[in-house]
Scaffold this motif. Structure first.
Motif, PDB file in Angstrom:
ATOM      1  N   VAL A  22       0.857  -1.185   0.000  1.00  0.00           N
ATOM      2  CA  VAL A  22       0.000   0.000   0.000  1.00  0.00           C
ATOM      3  C   VAL A  22       0.895   1.237   0.000  1.00  0.00           C
ATOM      4  O   VAL A  22       1.760   1.375   0.868  1.00  0.00           O
ATOM      5  N   VAL A  23       0.692   2.130  -0.961  1.00  0.00           N
ATOM      6  CA  VAL A  23       1.498   3.347  -1.032  1.00  0.00           C
ATOM      7  C   VAL A  23       1.072   4.274   0.107  1.00  0.00           C
ATOM      8  O   VAL A  23      -0.102   4.610   0.247  1.00  0.00           O
ATOM      9  N   VAL A  24       2.049   4.663   0.929  1.00  0.00           N
ATOM     10  CA  VAL A  24       1.774   5.550   2.067  1.00  0.00           C
ATOM     11  C   VAL A  24       2.327   6.957   1.843  1.00  0.00           C
ATOM     12  O   VAL A  24       1.983   7.877   2.573  1.00  0.00           O
ATOM     13  N   ALA A  25       3.197   7.101   0.844  1.00  0.00           N
ATOM     14  CA  ALA A  25       3.716   8.418   0.483  1.00  0.00           C
ATOM     15  C   ALA A  25       4.317   8.330  -0.911  1.00  0.00           C
ATOM     16  O   ALA A  25       4.855   7.299  -1.304  1.00  0.00           O
ATOM     17  N   ALA A  26       4.200   9.429  -1.636  1.00  0.00           N
ATOM     18  CA  ALA A  26       4.824   9.556  -2.950  1.00  0.00           C
ATOM     19  C   ALA A  26       4.946  11.034  -3.248  1.00  0.00           C
ATOM     20  O   ALA A  26       4.029  11.810  -2.969  1.00  0.00           O
ATOM     21  N   GLY A  27       6.077  11.412  -3.787  1.00  0.00           N
ATOM     22  CA  GLY A  27       6.270  12.815  -4.118  1.00  0.00           C
ATOM     23  C   GLY A  27       7.470  13.008  -5.013  1.00  0.00           C
ATOM     24  O   GLY A  27       8.369  12.157  -5.068  1.00  0.00           O
ATOM     25  N   PHE A  28       7.491  14.126  -5.708  1.00  0.00           N
ATOM     26  CA  PHE A  28       8.547  14.419  -6.663  1.00  0.00           C
ATOM     27  C   PHE A  28       9.773  14.950  -5.940  1.00  0.00           C
ATOM     28  O   PHE A  28       9.970  16.152  -5.796  1.00  0.00           O
ATOM     29  N   THR A  29      10.577  14.006  -5.458  1.00  0.00           N
ATOM     30  CA  THR A  29      11.831  14.292  -4.780  1.00  0.00           C
ATOM     31  C   THR A  29      12.745  13.090  -4.962  1.00  0.00           C
ATOM     32  O   THR A  29      12.266  11.960  -5.072  1.00  0.00           O
ATOM     33  N   ALA A  30      14.035  13.332  -4.985  1.00  0.00           N
ATOM     34  CA  ALA A  30      15.005  12.244  -5.082  1.00  0.00           C
ATOM     35  C   ALA A  30      15.396  11.726  -3.701  1.00  0.00           C
ATOM     36  O   ALA A  30      16.189  10.798  -3.585  1.00  0.00           O
ATOM     37  N   ASP A  31      14.831  12.313  -2.653  1.00  0.00           N
ATOM     38  CA  ASP A  31      15.175  11.955  -1.283  1.00  0.00           C
ATOM     39  C   ASP A  31      13.976  11.308  -0.585  1.00  0.00           C
ATOM     40  O   ASP A  31      13.074  12.017  -0.128  1.00  0.00           O
ATOM     41  N   PRO A  32      13.949   9.964  -0.493  1.00  0.00           N
ATOM     42  CA  PRO A  32      12.817   9.326   0.168  1.00  0.00           C
ATOM     43  C   PRO A  32      12.662   9.736   1.632  1.00  0.00           C
ATOM     44  O   PRO A  32      11.570   9.698   2.182  1.00  0.00           O
ATOM     45  N   GLU A  33      13.748  10.170   2.258  1.00  0.00           N
ATOM     46  CA  GLU A  33      13.682  10.636   3.649  1.00  0.00           C
ATOM     47  C   GLU A  33      12.750  11.844   3.778  1.00  0.00           C
ATOM     48  O   GLU A  33      12.101  12.023   4.797  1.00  0.00           O
ATOM     49  N   GLU A  34      12.698  12.671   2.727  1.00  0.00           N
ATOM     50  CA  GLU A  34      11.818  13.849   2.735  1.00  0.00           C
ATOM     51  C   GLU A  34      10.360  13.412   2.866  1.00  0.00           C
ATOM     52  O   GLU A  34       9.591  14.013   3.616  1.00  0.00           O
ATOM     53  N   MET A  35       9.982  12.353   2.157  1.00  0.00           N
ATOM     54  CA  MET A  35       8.616  11.836   2.248  1.00  0.00           C
ATOM     55  C   MET A  35       8.424  11.078   3.567  1.00  0.00           C
ATOM     56  O   MET A  35       7.391  11.196   4.208  1.00  0.00           O
ATOM     57  N   PHE A  36       9.415  10.319   3.960  1.00  0.00           N
ATOM     58  CA  PHE A  36       9.363   9.533   5.197  1.00  0.00           C
ATOM     59  C   PHE A  36       9.115  10.438   6.401  1.00  0.00           C
ATOM     60  O   PHE A  36       8.333  10.109   7.296  1.00  0.00           O
ATOM     61  N   ALA A  37       9.729  11.619   6.411  1.00  0.00           N
ATOM     62  CA  ALA A  37       9.586  12.566   7.521  1.00  0.00           C
ATOM     63  C   ALA A  37       8.151  13.066   7.663  1.00  0.00           C
ATOM     64  O   ALA A  37       7.756  13.500   8.743  1.00  0.00           O
ATOM     65  N   ARG A  38       7.352  12.976   6.605  1.00  0.00           N
ATOM     66  CA  ARG A  38       5.960  13.457   6.642  1.00  0.00           C
ATOM     67  C   ARG A  38       4.996  12.387   7.140  1.00  0.00           C
ATOM     68  O   ARG A  38       3.815  12.675   7.350  1.00  0.00           O
ATOM     69  N   ALA A 125      -2.912  20.483  -0.055  1.00  0.00           N
ATOM     70  CA  ALA A 125      -1.609  20.877   0.487  1.00  0.00           C
ATOM     71  C   ALA A 125      -1.016  19.791   1.377  1.00  0.00           C
ATOM     72  O   ALA A 125       0.203  19.632   1.443  1.00  0.00           O
ATOM     73  N   GLN A 126      -1.869  19.034   2.066  1.00  0.00           N
ATOM     74  CA  GLN A 126      -1.394  18.000   2.992  1.00  0.00           C
ATOM     75  C   GLN A 126      -1.339  16.603   2.350  1.00  0.00           C
ATOM     76  O   GLN A 126      -1.015  15.638   3.027  1.00  0.00           O
ATOM     77  N   ASN A 127      -1.652  16.512   1.072  1.00  0.00           N
ATOM     78  CA  ASN A 127      -1.647  15.226   0.381  1.00  0.00           C
ATOM     79  C   ASN A 127      -0.245  14.619   0.378  1.00  0.00           C
ATOM     80  O   ASN A 127       0.703  15.236  -0.081  1.00  0.00           O
ATOM     81  N   LEU A 128      -0.122  13.409   0.888  1.00  0.00           N
ATOM     82  CA  LEU A 128       1.168  12.719   0.960  1.00  0.00           C
ATOM     83  C   LEU A 128       1.437  11.830  -0.247  1.00  0.00           C
ATOM     84  O   LEU A 128       2.510  11.247  -0.338  1.00  0.00           O
ATOM     85  N   ILE A 129       0.455  11.673  -1.142  1.00  0.00           N
ATOM     86  CA  ILE A 129       0.579  10.616  -2.149  1.00  0.00           C
ATOM     87  C   ILE A 129       0.340  11.161  -3.555  1.00  0.00           C
ATOM     88  O   ILE A 129      -0.550  10.731  -4.271  1.00  0.00           O
ATOM     89  N   ALA A 130       1.153  12.130  -3.968  1.00  0.00           N
ATOM     90  CA  ALA A 130       1.087  12.638  -5.339  1.00  0.00           C
ATOM     91  C   ALA A 130       1.904  11.705  -6.234  1.00  0.00           C
ATOM     92  O   ALA A 130       2.933  11.211  -5.790  1.00  0.00           O
ATOM     93  N   PRO A 131       1.509  11.432  -7.414  1.00  0.00           N
ATOM     94  CA  PRO A 131       0.300  11.810  -8.132  1.00  0.00           C
ATOM     95  C   PRO A 131      -0.834  10.784  -8.021  1.00  0.00           C
ATOM     96  O   PRO A 131      -1.835  10.903  -8.717  1.00  0.00           O
ATOM     97  N   PHE A 132      -0.692   9.783  -7.135  1.00  0.00           N
ATOM     98  CA  PHE A 132      -1.743   8.768  -6.972  1.00  0.00           C
ATOM     99  C   PHE A 132      -3.049   9.387  -6.485  1.00  0.00           C
ATOM    100  O   PHE A 132      -4.129   8.971  -6.879  1.00  0.00           O
ATOM    101  N   VAL A 133      -2.945  10.354  -5.580  1.00  0.00           N
ATOM    102  CA  VAL A 133      -4.073  11.186  -5.171  1.00  0.00           C
ATOM    103  C   VAL A 133      -3.813  12.512  -5.896  1.00  0.00           C
ATOM    104  O   VAL A 133      -2.988  13.303  -5.460  1.00  0.00           O
ATOM    105  N   PRO A 134      -4.471  12.702  -7.050  1.00  0.00           N
ATOM    106  CA  PRO A 134      -4.033  13.711  -8.025  1.00  0.00           C
ATOM    107  C   PRO A 134      -4.432  15.155  -7.712  1.00  0.00           C
ATOM    108  O   PRO A 134      -5.250  15.763  -8.401  1.00  0.00           O
TER     109      PRO A 134
END
Length: 170
Positions: A22-38, A125-134
């Motif tokens: 299950v995708v819990v975060a996705a975002g346009f960054t090369a640093d997965p830690e940036e998404m993990f921190a959210r 603004a608080q969406n953690l799962i771009a672009p799956f939640v578009p």
């Protein structure tokens, strides 16, 4: 354990984070830690491991980039939020590729009063799962692209990619 993968896209790296498929975060960054921190403290406590392939989520991103604009829709996602925010995120997933809505329209689709446009903006603004939640498919009613956490050029590229593909399919 939260598994992460970086997928290259035409607009930069896309970090995907998944827990048990299950995708819990996705975002346009090369640093997965940036998404993990959210993520929530409970999910962060599980730890993060970068892997080579997340399977279906990765395949869906590649299919989307290759023109299957509905590929992301089938991937299960989960993110925290109030009941209102969850309704808004669910309504976002129903906005079809190649189309856009205003914040007020999104609120209406979620069964919320028109005065909930501000809540719709907050949910985007608080969406953690771009672009799956578009959230890129939501535009201000006053015109223009509005804001996007990953920058307006990424939002523009996603909308152009989707509109080209839907125009070619029609």
């Amino acid at each position: 354990m939260i598994a992460a993968q970086i997928v290259p896209t035409p607009v930069g790296a896309l970090a995907l984070l998944s827990r048990e498929g299950v995708v819990v975060a996705a975002g346009f960054t090369a640093d997965p830690e940036e998404m993990f921190a959210r993520l929530t403290p409970a999910l962060r406590a599980e730890g993060l491991e970068v892997v080579d392939d997340l399977g279906p989520a990765t395949q869906a991103v590649r299919a989307y980039l290759d023109g299957d604009l509905e590929a992301l829709d089938a991937v299960p996602v989960s993110q925290p939020g109030t009941p209102t925010r969850r309704r808004l995120h669910a309504a976002l997933r129903e906005v079809k590729a190649g189309t856009t809505v205003s914040y007020a329209e999104l609120a209406a689709r979620a069964g919320l009063p028109r005065t909930a446009a501000r809540a719709a903006g907050s949910a985007c603004a608080q969406n953690l799962i771009a672009p799956f939640v578009p959230c890129h498919r939501v535009l201000p009613s006053t015109g223009g692209y509005g804001g996007y956490l990953y920058g307006t050029p990424v939002k523009e590229w996603l909308l152009t990619h989707e509109s080209r593909r839907t125009a070619n399919a029609g």
